[in-house]
Write a protein that holds these residues in place. Structure first.
Motif, PDB file in Angstrom:
ATOM      1  N   GLU A 122      26.810  55.016-116.833  1.00  0.00           N
ATOM      2  CA  GLU A 122      26.694  53.930-117.803  1.00  0.00           C
ATOM      3  C   GLU A 122      26.178  52.629-117.191  1.00  0.00           C
ATOM      4  OE1 GLU A 122      31.127  52.583-118.703  1.00  0.00           O
ATOM      5  OE2 GLU A 122      30.921  54.766-118.552  1.00  0.00           O
ATOM      6  N   ASN A 123      26.095  52.564-115.851  1.00  0.00           N
ATOM      7  CA  ASN A 123      25.485  51.395-115.205  1.00  0.00           C
ATOM      8  C   ASN A 123      23.965  51.499-115.106  1.00  0.00           C
ATOM      9  OD1 ASN A 123      27.905  49.876-114.430  1.00  0.00           O
ATOM     10  ND2 ASN A 123      28.336  51.627-113.109  1.00  0.00           N
ATOM     11  N   ASP A 124      23.455  52.710-115.223  1.00  0.00           N
ATOM     12  CA  ASP A 124      22.025  52.976-115.032  1.00  0.00           C
ATOM     13  C   ASP A 124      21.334  52.869-116.393  1.00  0.00           C
ATOM     14  OD1 ASP A 124      19.676  53.644-113.849  1.00  0.00           O
ATOM     15  OD2 ASP A 124      20.202  55.718-113.409  1.00  0.00           O
ATOM     16  N   ARG A 125      20.878  51.669-116.727  1.00  0.00           N
ATOM     17  CA  ARG A 125      20.432  51.377-118.088  1.00  0.00           C
ATOM     18  C   ARG A 125      18.931  51.158-118.191  1.00  0.00           C
ATOM     19  NH1 ARG A 125      25.438  47.611-120.356  1.00  0.00           N
ATOM     20  NH2 ARG A 125      27.072  48.947-119.471  1.00  0.00           N
ATOM     21  N   TYR A 126      18.406  51.542-119.346  1.00  0.00           N
ATOM     22  CA  TYR A 126      16.984  51.451-119.638  1.00  0.00           C
ATOM     23  C   TYR A 126      16.787  50.800-121.003  1.00  0.00           C
ATOM     24  CZ  TYR A 126      16.549  55.041-115.972  1.00  0.00           C
ATOM     25  OH  TYR A 126      16.619  55.731-114.795  1.00  0.00           O
ATOM     26  N   HIS A 127      15.535  50.528-121.342  1.00  0.00           N
ATOM     27  CA  HIS A 127      15.183  50.114-122.696  1.00  0.00           C
ATOM     28  C   HIS A 127      13.805  50.641-123.032  1.00  0.00           C
ATOM     29  CE1 HIS A 127      12.683  46.357-121.557  1.00  0.00           C
ATOM     30  NE2 HIS A 127      12.959  47.003-120.451  1.00  0.00           N
ATOM     31  N   PHE A 128      13.549  50.804-124.335  1.00  0.00           N
ATOM     32  CA  PHE A 128      12.250  51.274-124.791  1.00  0.00           C
ATOM     33  C   PHE A 128      11.193  50.206-124.556  1.00  0.00           C
ATOM     34  CE2 PHE A 128      14.946  53.976-127.599  1.00  0.00           C
ATOM     35  CZ  PHE A 128      14.440  55.210-127.223  1.00  0.00           C
ATOM     36  N   THR A 129       9.981  50.656-124.220  1.00  0.00           N
ATOM     37  CA  THR A 129       8.864  49.739-124.014  1.00  0.00           C
ATOM     38  C   THR A 129       7.615  50.338-124.667  1.00  0.00           C
ATOM     39  OG1 THR A 129       8.219  50.756-121.908  1.00  0.00           O
ATOM     40  CG2 THR A 129       9.793  48.929-121.809  1.00  0.00           C
ATOM     41  N   HIS A 130       6.584  49.519-124.714  1.00  0.00           N
ATOM     42  CA  HIS A 130       5.265  49.986-125.148  1.00  0.00           C
ATOM     43  C   HIS A 130       4.234  49.036-124.576  1.00  0.00           C
ATOM     44  CE1 HIS A 130       1.868  51.156-127.726  1.00  0.00           C
ATOM     45  NE2 HIS A 130       2.518  52.296-127.889  1.00  0.00           N
ATOM     46  N   LEU A 131       3.064  49.555-124.263  1.00  0.00           N
ATOM     47  CA  LEU A 131       2.025  48.724-123.663  1.00  0.00           C
ATOM     48  C   LEU A 131       1.625  47.561-124.555  1.00  0.00           C
ATOM     49  CD1 LEU A 131      -0.364  51.406-122.099  1.00  0.00           C
ATOM     50  CD2 LEU A 131       1.086  49.772-120.877  1.00  0.00           C
ATOM     51  N   LYS A 153      22.434  48.717-129.824  1.00  0.00           N
ATOM     52  CA  LYS A 153      22.721  47.432-129.196  1.00  0.00           C
ATOM     53  C   LYS A 153      21.412  46.849-128.673  1.00  0.00           C
ATOM     54  CE  LYS A 153      25.564  45.525-125.418  1.00  0.00           C
ATOM     55  NZ  LYS A 153      26.544  45.856-124.363  1.00  0.00           N
ATOM     56  N   GLU A 154      21.174  45.588-128.924  1.00  0.00           N
ATOM     57  CA  GLU A 154      19.978  44.875-128.458  1.00  0.00           C
ATOM     58  C   GLU A 154      18.692  45.551-128.941  1.00  0.00           C
ATOM     59  OE1 GLU A 154      20.063  43.929-124.291  1.00  0.00           O
ATOM     60  OE2 GLU A 154      22.226  43.558-124.304  1.00  0.00           O
ATOM     61  N   LYS A 155      18.626  45.796-130.242  1.00  0.00           N
ATOM     62  CA  LYS A 155      17.440  46.412-130.834  1.00  0.00           C
ATOM     63  C   LYS A 155      16.179  45.625-130.512  1.00  0.00           C
ATOM     64  CE  LYS A 155      15.206  47.232-135.276  1.00  0.00           C
ATOM     65  NZ  LYS A 155      15.248  46.930-136.732  1.00  0.00           N
ATOM     66  N   GLU A 156      16.279  44.289-130.556  1.00  0.00           N
ATOM     67  CA  GLU A 156      15.103  43.448-130.341  1.00  0.00           C
ATOM     68  C   GLU A 156      14.524  43.589-128.937  1.00  0.00           C
ATOM     69  OE1 GLU A 156      18.775  41.186-129.180  1.00  0.00           O
ATOM     70  OE2 GLU A 156      18.170  42.494-130.847  1.00  0.00           O
ATOM     71  N   ASN A 157      15.330  44.074-128.012  1.00  0.00           N
ATOM     72  CA  ASN A 157      14.867  44.277-126.635  1.00  0.00           C
ATOM     73  C   ASN A 157      14.565  45.743-126.327  1.00  0.00           C
ATOM     74  OD1 ASN A 157      15.171  41.515-125.979  1.00  0.00           O
ATOM     75  ND2 ASN A 157      17.368  41.820-125.633  1.00  0.00           N
ATOM     76  N   GLY A 158      14.492  46.586-127.350  1.00  0.00           N
ATOM     77  CA  GLY A 158      14.221  48.006-127.129  1.00  0.00           C
ATOM     78  C   GLY A 158      15.470  48.845-126.968  1.00  0.00           C
ATOM     79  N   TYR A 159      16.596  48.361-127.508  1.00  0.00           N
ATOM     80  CA  TYR A 159      17.901  49.016-127.392  1.00  0.00           C
ATOM     81  C   TYR A 159      18.354  49.127-125.934  1.00  0.00           C
ATOM     82  CZ  TYR A 159      17.431  50.423-132.312  1.00  0.00           C
ATOM     83  OH  TYR A 159      17.279  50.416-133.666  1.00  0.00           O
ATOM     84  N   VAL A 160      19.621  49.409-125.763  1.00  0.00           N
ATOM     85  CA  VAL A 160      20.163  49.755-124.445  1.00  0.00           C
ATOM     86  C   VAL A 160      20.274  51.273-124.410  1.00  0.00           C
ATOM     87  CG1 VAL A 160      22.143  49.616-122.898  1.00  0.00           C
ATOM     88  CG2 VAL A 160      21.439  47.595-124.208  1.00  0.00           C
ATOM     89  N   CYS A 161      19.642  51.887-123.431  1.00  0.00           N
ATOM     90  CA  CYS A 161      19.612  53.350-123.335  1.00  0.00           C
ATOM     91  C   CYS A 161      20.155  53.808-121.988  1.00  0.00           C
ATOM     92  CB  CYS A 161      18.181  53.868-123.493  1.00  0.00           C
ATOM     93  SG  CYS A 161      17.358  53.371-125.010  1.00  0.00           S
ATOM     94  N   LEU A 162      20.754  54.976-121.999  1.00  0.00           N
ATOM     95  CA  LEU A 162      21.107  55.689-120.772  1.00  0.00           C
ATOM     96  C   LEU A 162      20.213  56.921-120.712  1.00  0.00           C
ATOM     97  CD1 LEU A 162      25.027  55.587-121.030  1.00  0.00           C
ATOM     98  CD2 LEU A 162      23.491  53.845-120.117  1.00  0.00           C
ATOM     99  N   ALA A 163      19.724  57.246-119.543  1.00  0.00           N
ATOM    100  CA  ALA A 163      18.788  58.376-119.447  1.00  0.00           C
ATOM    101  C   ALA A 163      18.976  59.119-118.141  1.00  0.00           C
ATOM    102  CB  ALA A 163      17.346  57.884-119.571  1.00  0.00           C
ATOM    103  N   LEU A 164      18.641  60.408-118.168  1.00  0.00           N
ATOM    104  CA  LEU A 164      18.677  61.212-116.944  1.00  0.00           C
ATOM    105  C   LEU A 164      17.693  62.357-117.060  1.00  0.00           C
ATOM    106  CD1 LEU A 164      20.399  64.112-117.376  1.00  0.00           C
ATOM    107  CD2 LEU A 164      22.277  62.517-117.583  1.00  0.00           C
ATOM    108  N   ASP A 165      17.228  62.801-115.901  1.00  0.00           N
ATOM    109  CA  ASP A 165      16.339  63.955-115.807  1.00  0.00           C
ATOM    110  C   ASP A 165      16.727  64.721-114.552  1.00  0.00           C
ATOM    111  OD1 ASP A 165      14.356  65.818-115.718  1.00  0.00           O
ATOM    112  OD2 ASP A 165      12.686  64.431-115.935  1.00  0.00           O
ATOM    113  N   ALA A 166      17.690  65.616-114.685  1.00  0.00           N
ATOM    114  CA  ALA A 166      18.249  66.312-113.525  1.00  0.00           C
ATOM    115  C   ALA A 166      17.339  67.401-112.994  1.00  0.00           C
ATOM    116  CB  ALA A 166      19.611  66.917-113.893  1.00  0.00           C
TER     117      ALA A 166
END
Length: 348
Positions: A54-63, A171-184
């Protein structure tokens, strides 16, 4: 991830997503799963949520504009109109299918889930989960047959090993939400379609990611660049590795000039480190902060990667924790063998 036992799964649907470059199909489910069994719900919660940090956080982006990020838009629609969950889960599956053309992308099951009561830092949040299972394991099933027992082979998913996942917190929709992600299943970055192409996520710049990125940078510099540019022994590398980790464990804040002076402490090596940092930033398309608060959770995560093991042929394995000044390396003239001397006060 903590607090998974309190999470409520509102809806889950499973689609089959293949690799179009191999002629594999996209198979869409027509209905969500029927979740009447509390034990199955509990197992799914553990499978979906247990592996996230839960500390490893991301947000959506677009060019160009965050509103053009497909998964961001689909998630927003599901949050605002949960009755459209089925249709938008299919759009998520179709978009993933279009991004699954890399030769290393495996066919698998895509789960899309709607959660309530996800607890993050005392916030109770709604969330959308997108998970992909690519790896199958073989199990033996024992069953009664008359007065005896028989065994058959079955394939299934290990609920302790989530392959790919993204948890989109409302949470924080305007910033691309707060996301947790993994690719094991993609630790060597052969196919970056999950994080970069499909989700289009970027790390949130905070103390956790700054600490984690700098420790990764330090390890790569010490193991790759340091020995290629300077005449150093394995024990010298271990010593610099230990001093780097000790800095992050004992200091509250990171400062690159202080780190360079106190840890690296050689002008030529410092110049090489800063040059490597610039190339690292360029290759990763990131900008590392030179001053930040050190996050102990990131230090704890990275500590296991900073191995202080010296292997001598196939005969000796030595753990070196500190005090390079109590080690001496040389060559025995009579035999031509290399040797180390270790000085100590007491045997424990």
């Amino acid at each position: 991830m903590t607090g998974t036992d309190r999470a409520i799964i509102e809806k889950v649907i499973v689609h089959k997503v293949g690799n179009p470059s191999r002629g594999e199909e996209l198979k869409l489910s027509q209905n969500p799963l029927t979740l009447n069994d509390d034990l199955v719900k509990s197992m799914l919660s553990k499978y979906f949520l247990g592996a996230f940090n839960e500390n490893d956080r991301y947000h959506f982006t677009h060019l160009n504009d965050i509103e053009l990020n497909e998964v961001y838009n689909y998630a927003t629609h599901i949050f605002e109109k949960p009755d459209d969950f089925l249709a938008y889960s299919a759009l998520i599956a179709q978009f993933l299918y279009s991004k699954s053309t890399h030769v290393k992308v495996k066919e698998g099951e895509l789960y899309v889930a709607l959660f309530d009561k996800i607890w993050i830092e005392e916030d109770e949040l709604q969330a959308i989960g997108i998970f992909k299972s690519e790896s199958k394991e073989t199990f033996l099933k024992v069953f009664p047959h008359g007065t005896s027992y028989e065994v058959v082979q079955e394939e299934g998913v290990n609920i302790n090993k989530l392959d790919k996942g993204c948890l989109i917190l409302r949470k924080e929709k305007e910033n691309g939400y707060v996301c947790l992600a993994l690719d094991a299943t993609n630790k060597n970055n052969e196919a970056q379609y999950w994080i970069k192409d499909f989700l289009q996520l970027e790390s949130i710049v905070d103390s956790y990611h700054s600490t984690d990125d700098y420790l990764t940078l330090c390890k790569q510099f010490i193991t790759e660049e340091f020995p290629s540019k300077f005449e150093v022994s394995k024990s010298d590398q271990i010593d610099l590795m230990n001093r780097s980790m000790e800095y992050f464990k004992t200091e509250e804040k990171f400062n690159i000039e202080q780190f360079a002076e106190n840890v690296i402490n050689h002008e030529d090596v410092i110049d090489s480190f800063k040059d490597f940092k610039s190339r690292y930033e360029s290759s990763k398309d990131i900008a590392l902060e030179d001053d930040f608060d050190i996050h102990l959770s990131a230090v704890k995560k990275q500590n296991k990667n900073f191995k202080s093991v010296l292997k001598l042929d196939n005969n000796f394995i030595i753990n070196i924790h500190s005090r390079r000044d109590l080690m001496e390396k040389g060559i025995d003239e009579a035999t031509g063998h290399q040797y180390y001397k270790f000085y100590y006060d007491e045997e424990k």
